[in-house]
Design an enzyme around this catalytic site. Structure first.
Site, short mmCIF file in Angstrom:
data_model
loop_
_atom_site.label_atom_id
_atom_site.label_comp_id
_atom_site.label_asym_id
_atom_site.label_seq_id
_atom_site.Cartn_x
_atom_site.Cartn_y
_atom_site.Cartn_z
N CYS A 5 0.82 -1.22 0.00
CA CYS A 5 0.00 0.00 0.00
C CYS A 5 0.85 1.26 0.00
CB CYS A 5 -0.92 0.01 1.21
SG CYS A 5 -1.75 -1.56 1.47
N CYS B 2 -14.31 -0.80 6.74
CA CYS B 2 -13.33 -1.30 5.78
C CYS B 2 -13.35 -0.41 4.54
CB CYS B 2 -13.66 -2.73 5.36
SG CYS B 2 -13.86 -3.89 6.74
N HIS C 247 -9.26 2.59 -2.02
CA HIS C 247 -7.87 2.19 -1.84
C HIS C 247 -7.32 1.50 -3.08
CE1 HIS C 247 -4.22 1.19 0.03
NE2 HIS C 247 -4.58 0.16 0.76
#
Lengths: 379, 136
Positions: free
Chosen positions: A80, A199, A321
Site C-alpha cells: 500500500c 473497511c 484504496h
C-alpha cells in the site's frame, strides 16, 4: 544536500472503473500534476511509478502517451506504500542532485482483479491459511479491545468522522450518506470487530506529483522530511501489534529530519484502510499515547474542525484504496490543504502537513514498508 | 461492463484455490506432537519458517526444531466473509506457542477468545493448523 520541493499534484477520480484503461487513469493524474506544477512535460528528467498489481510494464504503457522518451524510469512495489515509496525515491534523488524534476506516479486498477476483499497472497503462510487483510486488522483490533478496552463505538467513530469528511471530496468513491455510529456497528460483519463500514473499498485510480528542487516559486511546498522504512520481524517477542513498529520507525526518522514534534503538525492524511489502522497509526506517530488513540476521534481532536484534523479528504474509508495510488492521493490532499485549495474540506490551520502510508501483509513482518513525509508552506 | 474480459485473457490470480496455478505450501507443519520450524543455534530464536539462510535476529546458524503444540492466544477473530475456498464464519487466532514462534491457527469453533486463552494445536484442516481451547 539540496532542498526538495513539491511543485504540483494531480489525481484521477477514485472508484470502480473496470472499463477504463489503466493508462487513462494515470494520464488524468499526470496531466493535472504537470499543469499544477506549471512545467512542460519535457522538463521531466525521471519517472518513478508505484504500483502493486501491475500490469507488468505499466510504467512504459503509461509513458507511451506522455512523450517523455529515454529518461530514467522505474517501478517500485511496496504494498500500500508503493506510491509514497516512489515519491520517497524522487525526493532522495532531488536531494542528492541526481535529477532536477521527477514525475512520480501511483496507479492501480483493483476492480479487474477482485470483486471484494483482496485475495490473500497464496505463497505466504498467512495467505495460504486464508487470513484476509481485514482479518489481520481485526486481530490488531481484538488485541486492542483486550489490552486497552477500546470500545466498538470508538472504532466506529473513525468511520463516521472520515465518511463525514469524504462527503465534501468530489473524487471520493463513497459519498452517498454519512452513517451514524450505530449504523456503522450494525453494518454486516467482515471480521470481528470490523464491520463493513469500517473497511475501505478496493478501488481504481491514480495520483501523480512533480518533485523538484527549490526554483524560487512561493507556491511550491517545502518537503521538510521524507522517510521510508521496510519491515522488521514481528513475532512473539514484540509488545506491539502488527504494523505499529514500522510506522513508529518511519515517524521517528521523519520528525528527526524535520526537527519537529508531532504536536506541531496541523493536518494529517494517514492510512485508515480499516478503522483500527487510524488509531494505531496516530499512536505510532506520537499524536496520542499508546492505548489512547481511540479517544482522538470521539473527542473531536481529529475532526476537520479539531486541533489536528486527520484524513480531511475522507481517508481510504471514503476515497477507496487503489493500492499504488493511495499514497499519492494522500499527498495531493495535503498539498491542497497546505495551499488553502481544499474548498469545503479546508482545515483552519494549514502550515505543516504530514502523510503516512503503511503497506503490509507479509506474514511475520511488522509491515512491508512505511513512508512518512512532512511538508510545509513557505510563509 | 459485465462483458469485459469475456473471451479474452484475464489477469493472473495467485493460488490454486482461486483459479491460479498451485504454489509451494509455506504454512507451518504439524508433525505428531510438535509444530515444525527452526531455531537459532546461538540466540535460540524460534521461527516456524524453514530453510532460512541464517538466523534473522543474530545471523547464527539455524537448525530444524520441534515446538510444543500448546500456547496462548495473542488475539483472535471470526472472519465473516469467504476467503478462497474457506466458507464463513471461521475463527482465526495468533497463538504464541510455549517456547516457540507465533503461528496463525484456525479455531475449531468460531469465537473471539480472551487474550491469553490457552490453546492447543490439535490437527490440521487441508494444511491449516487447527487449535482447540486447552482443557484445564
Amino acid at each position: 544536500m539540496n532542498q526538495a520541493m513539491l511543485w504540483g499534484v494531480g489525481t484521477s477520480s477514485y472508484g470502480r472503473f473496470p472499463d477504463q484503461r489503466v493508462e487513462s487513469l494515470a494520464w488524468t493524474a499526470v496531466a493535472e500534476a504537470v499543469q499544477d506544477a506549471g512545467i512542460r512535460p519535457d522538463e521531466i528528467d525521471a519517472i518513478i511509478v508505484g504500483s502493486v498489481f501491475g500490469p507488468p510494464g505499466v510504467a512504459t504503457r503509461i509513458q507511451r502517451g506522455l512523450g517523455i522518451p529515454s529518461v530514467p524510469m522505474w517501478t517500485v512495489e511496496n504494498a500500500c506504500a508503493s506510491g509514497t515509496a516512489a515519491y520517497h525515491e524522487a525526493v532522495e534523488a532531488v536531494r542528492h542532485g541526481r535529477f532536477k524534476c521527477v514525475l512520480v506516479l501511483g496507479v492501480d486498477q483493483m476492480s479487474t482483479l477482485f470483486s471484494g476483499a483482496i485475495v490473500p497472497e497464496a505463497t505466504d503462510p498467512e495467505g495460504a491459511a486464508s487470513l484476509p487483510l481485514p482479518g489481520l486488522y481485526a486481530l490488531q483490533a481484538q488485541r486492542y479491545v483486550g489490552e486497552f478496552g477500546v470500545t466498538p463505538e470508538q472504532l466506529a467513530a473513525i468511520a463516521v468522522k472520515n465518511k463525514t469528511n469524504g462527503m465534501d471530496n468530489p473524487r471520493a468513491q463513497l459519498r452517498d450518506t454519512v452513517p451514524t455510529v450505530q449504523e456503522v456497528l450494525d453494518s454486516r460483519m467482515i471480521a470481528e470487530p470490523l464491520t463493513f463500514l469500517q473497511c475501505c473499498p478496493t478501488s481504481d485510480g491514480a495520483g501523480a506529483a512533480i518533485v523538484g528542487g527549490d526554483r524560487g516559486d512561493r507556491s511550491d511546498l517545502r518537503i521538510e522530511a521524507s522517510a521510508m522504512v521496510s519491515g522488521a520481524l514481528w513475532d512473539q517477542r514484540s509488545e506491539d501489534v502488527w504494523g505499529f513498529a514500522s510506522v513508529a520507525r518511519a515517524a521517528e526518522k521523519a520528525f528527526d529530519q524535520a526537527g519537529r514534534t508531532p504536536q506541531e503538525i496541523d493536518v494529517l492524511e494517514v492510512h485508515d484502510a480499516f478503522t483500527i489502522g487510524e488509531i494505531i497509526t496516530l499512536e505510532a506517530l506520537g499524536i496520542a499515547p499508546r492505548g489512547k488513540g481511540a479517544e482522538l476521534a470521539p473527542s473531536g481532536h481529529t475532526t476537520r474542525d479539531g486541533a489536528q484534523p486527520v484524513n480531511p479528504s475522507g481517508g481510504l474509508l471514503s476515497r477507496g484504496h487503489p493500492l499504488g495510488a493511495t499514497g499519492m492521493a494522500q499527498l495531493a490532499e495535503i498539498a491542497w490543504q497546505l495551499r488553502g485549495q481544499a474548498g469545503p474540506r479546508q482545515v483552519a490551520r494549514h502550515r505543516v502537513g504530514l502523510v503516512e502510508t503503511m503497506g503490509g501483509g507479509a506474514a511475520g513482518m511488522d509491515g512491508n514498508a512505511c513512508v512518512v513525509t512532512i511538508l510545509s508552506t513557505q510563509s | 461492463m459485465s462483458e469485459l474480459g469475456v473471451g479474452r485473457p484475464t489477469k493472473r490470480r495467485a493460488g490454486s484455490a482461486v483459479g491460479g496455478l498451485p504454489v509451494a505450501d509455506s504454512r507451518p507443519v504439524l508433525d505428531g506432537d510438535a509444530v515444525l520450524g527452526s531455531r537459532c543455534t546461538v540466540c535460540r530464536y524460534p521461527t516456524a519458517q524453514q530453510h532460512l539462510p541464517w538466523c534473522p535476529v543474530c545471523y547464527g546458524a539455524t537448525e530444524p526444531a520441534r515446538f510444543a503444540r500448546t500456547g496462548k492466544t495473542w488475539s483472535s477473530t471470526v472472519v465473516a466473509i469467504p476467503v478462497g475456498t474457506r466458507r464463513p464464519p471461521f475463527g482465526l487466532a495468533y497463538v504464541d506457542l510455549d517456547d516457540g514462534p507465533r503461528v496463525l491457527a484456525h479455531l475449531d469453533e468460531p469465537a473471539v477468545l480472551a487474550l491469553g486463552t490457552r490453546l492447543e494445536i490439535t490437527g490440521t484442516d487441508d494444511g491449516d493448523l487447527v487449535a482447540t481451547t486447552e482443557v484445564q
